[in-house]
Design an enzyme around this catalytic site. Structure first.
Site, short mmCIF file in Angstrom:
data_model
loop_
_atom_site.label_atom_id
_atom_site.label_comp_id
_atom_site.label_asym_id
_atom_site.label_seq_id
_atom_site.Cartn_x
_atom_site.Cartn_y
_atom_site.Cartn_z
N SER A 182 -15.31 37.16 39.80
CA SER A 182 -16.00 36.55 40.98
C SER A 182 -16.51 37.50 42.01
CB SER A 182 -15.07 35.51 41.82
OG SER A 182 -14.42 34.42 40.76
N CYS A 354 -3.84 40.90 46.73
CA CYS A 354 -3.56 39.57 47.53
C CYS A 354 -2.17 39.90 47.76
CB CYS A 354 -3.92 38.58 46.46
SG CYS A 354 -3.44 39.00 44.67
#
Length: 854
Positions: A182, A354
């Site tokens: 992405s 993350c």
């Protein structure tokens, strides 16, 4: 709204505890996962020091499901057109919906900080989406546009790093750990920003001379900045290398990115800690001097423990332990150091995870800067003024470390004292000095780590994320990672804490002698201690399982073997080690990239048939086979991509993908018809250079609708008159492939996109050469039409079978077979477009076409 998928989670953890794959391929319920973890909460309460009310908001946010989010892809103009449909067609119907208590249903909303409102999210529960027809219609639109690459299903925080790279057209970019892709797609779109308008502006300046009919000049053309990327007649000259260390995930990456049809993309398959130097052709004035690619921008979105993804990976609540982050710390430093080595002076690296753990974040940034020469060499860039509307908090300057046993530590000195006084001289497992804040009086103790960015879940209803922007101020030679002070000699440190180079690593380091001959400013210093510890070899961001010391040693051995293999030609590599010492298949050898001579008969035939302008470069065509002869497909690349693929052939660089399919071989009825038809993915690149004899101009919406919905419409006799404005054009054009140039007159806001599509003309019929997915998506987007596609030849053949009592009446043949079986249809009617997944390996069939990346 995201799809569930079979197999392991990408960042460690399951899909929210709602179900999972069983051994027979079905789905079974795992029950509800309890979202509690005492050690996790203890660590982050101590670490973050949030006020009591905000602390509760933090944990409450982590326990809620994430909003569904997506963004509009492609060129800016196209993305705006698709977004406009959401705003004008779907949202007006959604806002009319009410809950049973009369409350209005919340519609999708734009993400407040994302430029041009091209990213959106929604918190509507799935039961509401399923219940109301307006939401069902919107869901169908979302799925349709995602399938053809116009929409990307992506977590909101995942969209942040590319926007902080200050990426401009013409730059060379590396995404080191790219799968599922992405962020790479965002980077690729940025490289192509403004390209379409620039190319048309250049073409228009030669249109009269070249006999081109380009229609009315658009506002985008008038405003196009030719200086943004000036060296190739408006075409994008930049490069994105998207890398992943896992072969299968690398092909998922290809599948995700090839929908953008970019000749500026290369996909590689390497361990990010040892990403190889990419060789460039030598300069004319120094033909014997090796030259290597340095990148303008690098994204290092590294493998991490992923505790910022608990809102979608609910299994992390029960699986989280501090050892996951500790085991990745050294690997993350190596990746970041390697990124800084590969960077140009003045270039930027964006480092992101993350995870909320400073062991993977601030400590990695500080340690990598220390290894690369300190603040005089690498600067942490202040980006607090970027992305207005994004809520974030500064990076930490002080933090604590939790070891595998759950003990909390304030400093390395405290760890040493404990080891000497209470633990028989043994350092607690996996804890190393570089994890702690730099103390006053040592190098890099005063780095402005507050310039790093932390995004917490409760601030803006997102996942957790960490981002840092680093700028390289001067060249450097990286320090050996063993140089920082270690524990005193009296303290026997576990093997997991200190790692030394092995003979295998030394052999790998010696495998690139060319680099040693270059000057410091042109060379890339190899990371001295190769990645022999706890690196997830998939190159993704999923967590690594906690291992004992025996497993760690096996992992080290496996990774040093991989280090040696990195310098071996692809054809000799059959297996790649996996974490824990297991062997896994590296994947079959990739077909070589061979460029065609412009004088090749096939190229000359193509140029003549399509009357291609001499302004279009004919020295960038390649094939993928050992013989270097056109067999099935001909690809097109940029000049820089060609130089890289040619110069690095046989040097052990594992290229998985490169180039856009421009032509596919096709049976033709006579020698006068070119056997190479233009592919849909290559059409946007080539169409402006195709001569008018092979161009059909379409202006009316309904003419396009018929071509989309009907396969093989007939043009025999006077039937061409049924095609209104293009009827005479298709009657007069010769058989074979031609360009259908769609030029809306601007009167219909839902029919405003300029497009060029491949159209095949035979003796009896036409066929728009688009995959069925693209046809259906275009029908829905432009006409709001969900009608099934029509194949008259297939229906006619099926009717004959049923009339004759044939048993095959219940099993319709493919369109090609049915058409060929018709008595009045010739061989030239056979070509049909390939499915979107043609190049994907069989192993990919069960994988999702879109993943919510964090």
């Amino acid at each position: 709204m995201g799809k569930k998928f079979r197999g392991k989670n990408r960042r460690g953890g399951g899909g929210g505890g709602r179900g999972g794959a069983s051994h027979n391929g079905g789905w079974r319920d795992f029950g509800v996962i309890v979202k509690e973890n005492e050690r996790l909460q203890e660590y982050y309460d101590t670490l973050l020091q949030l006020p009591e009310e905000e602390k509760q908001q933090y944990w409450d946010a982590l326990k809620r499901e994430l909003p569904n989010s997506f963004r509009f892809c492609g060129s800016k103009g196209h993305a705006l057109a698709v977004k406009r449909l959401l705003q004008t067609r779907y949202i007006p119907e959604i806002v009319k919906i009410e809950h049973q208590d009369g409350r209005p249903v919340e519609p999708p909303k734009p993400v407040p900080w994302y430029p041009d409102e091209l990213a959106w999210w929604m918190t509507t529960p799935k039961n509401v989406v399923r219940k109301f027809p307006p939401f069902a219609a919107f869901q169908k639109f979302l799925v349709s546009e995602t399938s053809v690459g116009n929409i990307s299903r992506q977590e909101v925080v995942s969209m942040i790093p590319p926007w902080l790279m200050d990426l401009r057209p013409g730059m060379a970019v590396l995404d080191m750990c790219a799968a599922p892709g992405s962020k790479s797609a965002q980077l690729l779109e940025m490289l192509h920003r403004g390209e379409e308008a620039r190319v048309r502006k250049v073409l228009r300046s030669f249109a009269k001379e070249d006999g081109l009919e380009l229609g009315e000049e658009t506002q985008e053309e008038i405003e196009a900045d030719l200086e943004a990327d000036p060296s190739d007649n408006g075409r994008a000259t930049g490069l994105l290398i998207a890398n992943d260390s896992d072969y299968k995930r690398g092909h998922m990456l290809v599948h995700q990115l090839k929908r953008l049809s970019s000749p500026n993309l290369l996909v590689t398959n390497h361990d990010a800690t040892q990403f190889p130097s990419i060789r460039l052709p030598p300069k004319e004035d120094s033909p014997t001097k090796p030259r290597y690619l340095k990148f303008d921008r690098i994204l290092a979105d590294v493998p991490c423990s992923g505790d910022g993804t608990m809102r979608k990976n609910a299994n992390l609540w029960k699986d989280w332990n501090p050892g996951n982050a500790l085991g990745l710390h050294q690997t993350q430093i190596r990746i970041l150091v390697r990124a800084l080595q590969l960077l140009k002076v003045g270039g930027r690296v964006v480092y992101s995870t993350c995870s909320m753990n400073p062991v993977e974040n601030e400590s990695v940034v500080a340690s990598a800067i220390e290894r690369c020469g300190g603040a005089e060499t690498i600067e942490i860039v202040d980006n607090s003024d970027q992305l207005q509307g994004l809520k974030r908090v500064p990076g930490m300057r002080k933090w604590k470390i939790m070891d595998k046993s759950g003990r909390m530590w304030d400093s390395w000195e405290e760890v040493e004292k404990f080891a000497n006084d209470e633990n028989e001289g043994v350092i607690p497992g996996r804890v190393v000095q570089t994890m702690f804040p730099k103390v006053e009086g040592t190098e890099c103790h005063d780095l402005p780590l507050e310039r790093c960015m932390r995004v917490y879940p409760h601030l803006q209803d997102t996942g957790g994320f960490f981002i840092t922007v680093l700028e390289k101020k001067t060249d450097f030679k990286a320090k050996n990672e063993n140089e920082p002070k270690q524990a005193p000699a009296s303290v026997p440190v576990k093997a997991s804490s200190v790692e030394t180079a092995t003979d295998a690593e030394k052999s790998a380091a010696a495998a690139e002698p060319e680099e040693k001959a270059t000057k410091p400013e042109e060379s890339v210093t190899k990371v001295e201690s190769a990645a022999e510890s706890e690196v997830p070899t998939n190159g993704g961001k999923r967590a690594l399982e906690d291992t004992d010391d025996t497993e760690q040693q096996a992992t080290k051995k496996a990774k040093t073997e991989e280090s040696s293999a990195a310098a071996t030609p692809v054809a000799q590599q059959q297996q790649q080690p996996e974490a824990g010492g297991k062997q896994k298949k590296q994947g079959p050898p990739e077909e070589p990239f061979k460029y065609l001579d412009p004088s090749h008969d096939v190229i000359q035939n193509i140029k003549k048939f399509y009357s291609i302008s001499t302004r279009f470069p004919d020295n960038r065509y390649m094939v993928r086979n050992e013989l270097g002869e056109p067999a099935k497909a001909i690809y097109y690349t940029t000049a820089l991509t060609r130089d890289i693929l040619t110069e690095n052939e046989g040097r052990g660089v594992r290229f998985v993908h490169g180039g856009v399919r421009m032509y596919m071989k096709q049976d033709a009825p006579s020698a006068e018809v070119c056997r190479w038809r233009i592919q849909a993915e290559g059409m946007p690149i080539l169409q402006g250079y195709v001569g008018e004899p092979r161009v059909i101009h379409l202006h009316k919406k309904e003419t396009l609708r018929r071509l989309l919905i009907e396969m093989f419409p007939r043009i025999v006799g006077d039937e061409w008159r049924e095609f209104d404005e293009i009827g005479a054009q298709v009657r007069d054009v010769g058989m074979g492939c031609c360009v259908l140039r769609i030029e809306p007159d601007g009167t219909d806001p839902e029919f405003s996109e300029r497009m060029a599509l491949p159209l095949w003309k035979s003796i009896h019929s036409l066929n728009l050469m688009l995959p069925k997915e693209d046809r259906s998506a275009m029908l829905l987007r432009i006409f709001n039409d969900t009608s099934p596609l029509i194949n008259p030849a297939l229906q006619k053949n099926k009717g004959k079978d049923q009339a004759n009592g044939g048993s095959k009446g219940d099993e319709p043949a493919p369109a090609e077979d049915a058409t060929a079986a018709g008595h009045d249809v010739d061989l030239e009617d056979l070509p049909t477009p390939e499915p979107l997944d043609e190049d994907a390996p069989a192993a990919m069939e069960a994988e999702p076409t879109e993943l919510l990346e964090a």
